[in-house]
Write an enzyme that holds these catalytic residues in place. Structure first.
Site, PDB file in Angstrom:
ATOM      1  N   SER A  22      48.736  10.723  65.115  1.00 31.68           N
ATOM      2  CA  SER A  22      48.468   9.900  66.295  1.00 31.68           C
ATOM      3  C   SER A  22      46.983   9.546  66.267  1.00 31.68           C
ATOM      4  O   SER A  22      46.211  10.239  65.599  1.00 31.68           O
ATOM      5  CB  SER A  22      48.846  10.632  67.583  1.00 31.68           C
ATOM      6  OG  SER A  22      47.914  11.655  67.898  1.00 31.68           O
ATOM      7  N   TYR A  23      46.502   8.491  66.974  1.00 32.59           N
ATOM      8  CA  TYR A  23      47.301   7.655  67.828  1.00 32.59           C
ATOM      9  C   TYR A  23      47.106   6.194  67.435  1.00 32.59           C
ATOM     10  O   TYR A  23      46.255   5.900  66.586  1.00 32.59           O
ATOM     11  CB  TYR A  23      46.892   7.855  69.314  1.00 32.59           C
ATOM     12  CG  TYR A  23      45.448   7.517  69.642  1.00 32.59           C
ATOM     13  CD1 TYR A  23      44.449   8.489  69.596  1.00 32.59           C
ATOM     14  CD2 TYR A  23      45.060   6.213  70.018  1.00 32.59           C
ATOM     15  CE1 TYR A  23      43.131   8.182  69.919  1.00 32.59           C
ATOM     16  CE2 TYR A  23      43.736   5.916  70.326  1.00 32.59           C
ATOM     17  CZ  TYR A  23      42.789   6.899  70.281  1.00 32.59           C
ATOM     18  OH  TYR A  23      41.474   6.605  70.594  1.00 32.59           O
ATOM     19  N   ARG A  46      42.715  13.994  53.229  1.00 26.44           N
ATOM     20  CA  ARG A  46      41.834  13.433  52.192  1.00 26.44           C
ATOM     21  C   ARG A  46      41.868  14.340  50.969  1.00 26.44           C
ATOM     22  O   ARG A  46      41.070  14.160  50.063  1.00 26.44           O
ATOM     23  CB  ARG A  46      40.373  13.355  52.701  1.00 26.44           C
ATOM     24  CG  ARG A  46      40.158  12.515  53.947  1.00 26.44           C
ATOM     25  CD  ARG A  46      40.338  11.029  53.673  1.00 26.44           C
ATOM     26  NE  ARG A  46      40.102  10.239  54.872  1.00 26.44           N
ATOM     27  CZ  ARG A  46      41.029  10.008  55.805  1.00 26.44           C
ATOM     28  NH1 ARG A  46      42.261  10.507  55.670  1.00 26.44           N
ATOM     29  NH2 ARG A  46      40.750   9.283  56.875  1.00 26.44           N
ATOM     30  N   GLU A 105      51.468   6.444  63.161  1.00 28.17           N
ATOM     31  CA  GLU A 105      50.522   6.806  64.219  1.00 28.17           C
ATOM     32  C   GLU A 105      51.280   6.648  65.537  1.00 28.17           C
ATOM     33  O   GLU A 105      51.611   5.531  65.940  1.00 28.17           O
ATOM     34  CB  GLU A 105      49.296   5.874  64.219  1.00 28.17           C
ATOM     35  CG  GLU A 105      48.512   5.846  62.911  1.00 28.17           C
ATOM     36  CD  GLU A 105      47.585   7.041  62.712  1.00 28.17           C
ATOM     37  OE1 GLU A 105      47.486   7.899  63.619  1.00 28.17           O
ATOM     38  OE2 GLU A 105      46.969   7.122  61.639  1.00 28.17           O
ATOM     39  N   ARG A 143      44.326  17.875  66.042  1.00 24.25           N
ATOM     40  CA  ARG A 143      44.214  17.401  67.431  1.00 24.25           C
ATOM     41  C   ARG A 143      45.331  16.435  67.809  1.00 24.25           C
ATOM     42  O   ARG A 143      45.446  16.045  68.975  1.00 24.25           O
ATOM     43  CB  ARG A 143      42.854  16.746  67.628  1.00 24.25           C
ATOM     44  CG  ARG A 143      42.613  15.530  66.740  1.00 24.25           C
ATOM     45  CD  ARG A 143      41.131  15.182  66.703  1.00 24.25           C
ATOM     46  NE  ARG A 143      40.865  13.998  65.901  1.00 24.25           N
ATOM     47  CZ  ARG A 143      39.643  13.534  65.644  1.00 24.25           C
ATOM     48  NH1 ARG A 143      38.602  14.188  66.130  1.00 24.25           N
ATOM     49  NH2 ARG A 143      39.465  12.448  64.925  1.00 24.25           N
ATOM     50  N   GLU A 144      46.147  16.027  66.855  1.00 23.84           N
ATOM     51  CA  GLU A 144      47.177  15.013  67.125  1.00 23.84           C
ATOM     52  C   GLU A 144      48.457  15.701  67.612  1.00 23.84           C
ATOM     53  O   GLU A 144      49.492  15.718  66.940  1.00 23.84           O
ATOM     54  CB  GLU A 144      47.372  14.163  65.855  1.00 23.84           C
ATOM     55  CG  GLU A 144      46.063  13.441  65.496  1.00 23.84           C
ATOM     56  CD  GLU A 144      46.019  12.833  64.098  1.00 23.84           C
ATOM     57  OE1 GLU A 144      47.060  12.819  63.410  1.00 23.84           O
ATOM     58  OE2 GLU A 144      44.933  12.369  63.687  1.00 23.84           O
ATOM     59  N   ARG A 199      40.084  18.490  63.944  1.00 25.09           N
ATOM     60  CA  ARG A 199      40.960  17.670  63.116  1.00 25.09           C
ATOM     61  C   ARG A 199      41.357  18.363  61.803  1.00 25.09           C
ATOM     62  O   ARG A 199      42.449  18.198  61.302  1.00 25.09           O
ATOM     63  CB  ARG A 199      40.199  16.370  62.803  1.00 25.09           C
ATOM     64  CG  ARG A 199      40.778  15.483  61.718  1.00 25.09           C
ATOM     65  CD  ARG A 199      39.869  14.257  61.538  1.00 25.09           C
ATOM     66  NE  ARG A 199      40.182  13.482  60.347  1.00 25.09           N
ATOM     67  CZ  ARG A 199      40.958  12.382  60.342  1.00 25.09           C
ATOM     68  NH1 ARG A 199      41.504  11.952  61.453  1.00 25.09           N
ATOM     69  NH2 ARG A 199      41.183  11.731  59.225  1.00 25.09           N
TER      70      ARG A 199
HETATM   71  O1  0X9 Z   1      42.813   8.598  58.530  1.00 25.35           O
HETATM   72  C1  0X9 Z   1      43.925   9.127  58.442  1.00 25.35           C
HETATM   73  O2  0X9 Z   1      44.108  10.142  57.777  1.00 25.35           O
HETATM   74  C2  0X9 Z   1      45.102   8.524  59.204  1.00 25.35           C
HETATM   75  N1  0X9 Z   1      44.677   8.101  60.520  1.00 25.35           N
HETATM   76  S1  0X9 Z   1      44.265   9.196  61.673  1.00 25.35           S
HETATM   77  O3  0X9 Z   1      43.672   8.463  62.767  1.00 25.35           O
HETATM   78  N2  0X9 Z   1      45.565   9.903  62.219  1.00 25.35           N
HETATM   79  O4  0X9 Z   1      43.380  10.161  61.102  1.00 25.35           O
HETATM   80  C3  0X9 Z   1      45.624   7.326  58.459  1.00 25.35           C
HETATM   81  C4  0X9 Z   1      46.031   7.560  57.038  1.00 25.35           C
HETATM   82  C5  0X9 Z   1      46.654   6.332  56.436  1.00 25.35           C
HETATM   83  N3  0X9 Z   1      46.946   6.457  55.048  1.00 25.35           N
HETATM   84  C6  0X9 Z   1      46.082   6.156  54.059  1.00 25.35           C
HETATM   85  N4  0X9 Z   1      44.927   5.630  54.279  1.00 25.35           N
HETATM   86  N5  0X9 Z   1      46.495   6.404  52.847  1.00 25.35           N
HETATM   87 ZN    ZN Z   2      45.936  11.828  61.755  1.00 25.16          ZN
END
Ligand code: 0X9
Ligand code: ZN
Length: 447
Positions: free
Chosen positions: A301-302, A248, A375, A178-179, A230
């Site tokens: 984002s964002y 993840r 982001e 979605r980004e 997402r």
């Molecule tokens: O949650 C995420 O995967 C990222 N933010 S988002 O809002 N675009 O989904 C941030 C990831 C940051 N990196 C780590 N936590 N390792």
């Molecule tokens: Zn993201």
């Protein structure tokens, strides 16, 4: 004439797909976490609510976190917040976001004008890349690095690959479907760096590899079925829900914090590390040349943030964290110089939330010195992932400057070929900026 008008309307105002997911009654929860007590609540929001709400982004200037709350949970969430004495805002979702009039693929060449002004389909993105590869055959090579779950080609664009072993900066985009802005930023980067002679010198010393669409299945699904999608689109045997959060799914502290093991979650980490073919393809491709990769940025984002590792847990940093902060600040300064847009440079575990199995941590764990997640914009409104198309170009220009700063840093630290006397004025300016930032950061201690 009438026929012409009719065909134009088919092309430009194609209807809204009947299946486009309806988000009536959903709300955006906004919580201000300035107060440490609220911050603690937010850090354990999943335990507090009994489920993990879909995190959208944050406004770090106002210290507000945004979550997407499904209509059946709104009342429970309100009750829980009230009983914990948490002040909050519940906002209506802007229905326009879910009524995007998606343009069908237009027959004809996709140009930089399209990249600057509208979100493209995956096929259009690939068409654009093919046309650049044809136009600049000596500078641009398209490399297939694998297939998505649904069989779309995952392509890397290799720029300035002259067969030598010069250092590489690796940029990937759109792991979260979605980004949307991230895809345009990656395409803009490819075009700009090869089409403007000012960047020749830099490309002679540093190679760039860009993977402009790391999750094409998810992206197409977000264009046609569900604007808020997402994850990837993998299907599981006897599973109710599809897809895993590819950010993840990387094999570093996989499955430990800030993840879910349930398939329906937005942050489902997959059945095992690299279960997602997209992640397998990316990790294999990066590992093939990891000793040469010195810079890595995942475009997301964002929230206007430059995030540095580690992010799998809180208050844990790599030994060279000062270098990461320094270059992060130089990137933020380069962005600010374009149009005064503020990006916050912050540790991803402390600043945002711990999340294990993300690509930035994994890249860092493989020895890639400068590893970040950016982001992109916006920060201050609820368009969030649907950044209005008339703002695409500015975000692209800003991110381009940040990436250039990283390339310059990689050149100065790792390239045997330093700038020749004909350094471009833009590069010279960024070097200067980087020097100033280094001095400033040294003076001010830890950022
Ligand atoms: O949650 C995420 O995967 C990222 N933010 S988002 O809002 N675009 O989904 C941030 C990831 C940051 N990196 C780590 N936590 N390792
Ligand atoms: Zn993201």
């Amino acid at each position: 004439m009438l026929l012409q008008l009719l065909s134009l309307s088919v092309v430009f105002i194609s209807g809204i797909s009947a299946e486009y997911k309806n988000y009536d009654g959903f709300k955006i929860l906004e919580v201000n976490f300035q107060n440490p007590r609220v911050r603690k609540y937010i850090q354990e929001i999943d335990k507090n609510l009994g489920f993990m709400p879909d995190f959208l982004g944050e406004n770090w200037k106002q210290k507000q976190a945004h979550y997407f709350i499904d209509k059946d949970s709104v009342e429970n969430v309100k009750t829980n917040l009230a009983s914990n004495n948490i002040t909050y805002q519940m906002r209506d979702v802007n229905p326009q976001i879910f009524k995007v009039r998606r343009r069908r693929d237009i027959n004809g060449a996709i140009t930089i004008n399209d990249v600057n002004n509208r979100y493209l389909s995956y096929d259009e993105q690939m068409q654009f890349l093919n046309s650049i590869a044809q136009q600049y055959p000596n500078d641009v090579k398209l490399q297939k690095i694998g297939n998505s779950y649904e069989g779309r080609s995952l392509n890397a664009v290799r720029i300035g690959d002259d067969g030598s072993s010069k250092p590489i900066v690796w940029i990937d985009a759109g792991v979260h479907a979605r980004e949307w802005i991230s895809y345009n930023v990656a395409l803009y980067l490819v075009y700009t760096i090869v089409s403007q002679p000012a960047y020749r010198d830099l490309l002679n010393a540093v190679q760039l590899v860009v993977v402009p669409n790391t999750n094409p299945d998810g992206y197409e699904y977000s264009r046609t079925n569900d604007r808020m999608w997402r994850k990837t689109r993998s299907r599981f045997s006897n599973g109710r829900c599809s897809g895993a959060d590819a950010n993840r799914n990387y094999p570093f502290f996989w499955g430990t914090q800030g993840v879910s093991h349930s398939q329906c979650s937005e942050i489902y980490c997959g059945s095992r590390p690299q279960s997602e073919p997209e992640v397998m393809a990316l990790t294999n491709a990066i590992q093939r040349e990891e000793t040469r990769i010195k810079g890595y940025i995942a475009l997301h984002s964002y929230g206007q943030e430059i995030l540095y590792p580690w992010g799998h847990t809180m208050r844990t940093y790599p030994s060279d964290v000062q270098d990461l902060i320094q270059v992060g600040k130089a990137m933020a300064a380069a962005i600010r110089a374009v149009n005064n847009t503020d990006y916050n440079v912050v540790n991803s575990g402390d600043g945002l939330y711990p999340a294990a199995g993300a690509s930035d941590d994994w890249a860092k764990s493989r020895g890639i010195k400068y590893s970040y997640t950016i982001e992109l914009s916006p920060i201050d409104d609820y368009t969030g992932f649907s950044l209005p198309e008339d703002r695409i170009n500015q975000v692209c220009r800003e991110a381009f400057q940040a990436i250039q700063v990283l390339m310059i840093e990689v050149r100065s630290k790792f390239s045997i070929r330093q700038t020749t006397s004909s350094a471009s004025s833009t590069s010279a300016q960024s070097s200067l900026l980087l020097k100033r930032m280094r001095t400033a950061v040294r003076g001010s201690g830890r950022g």
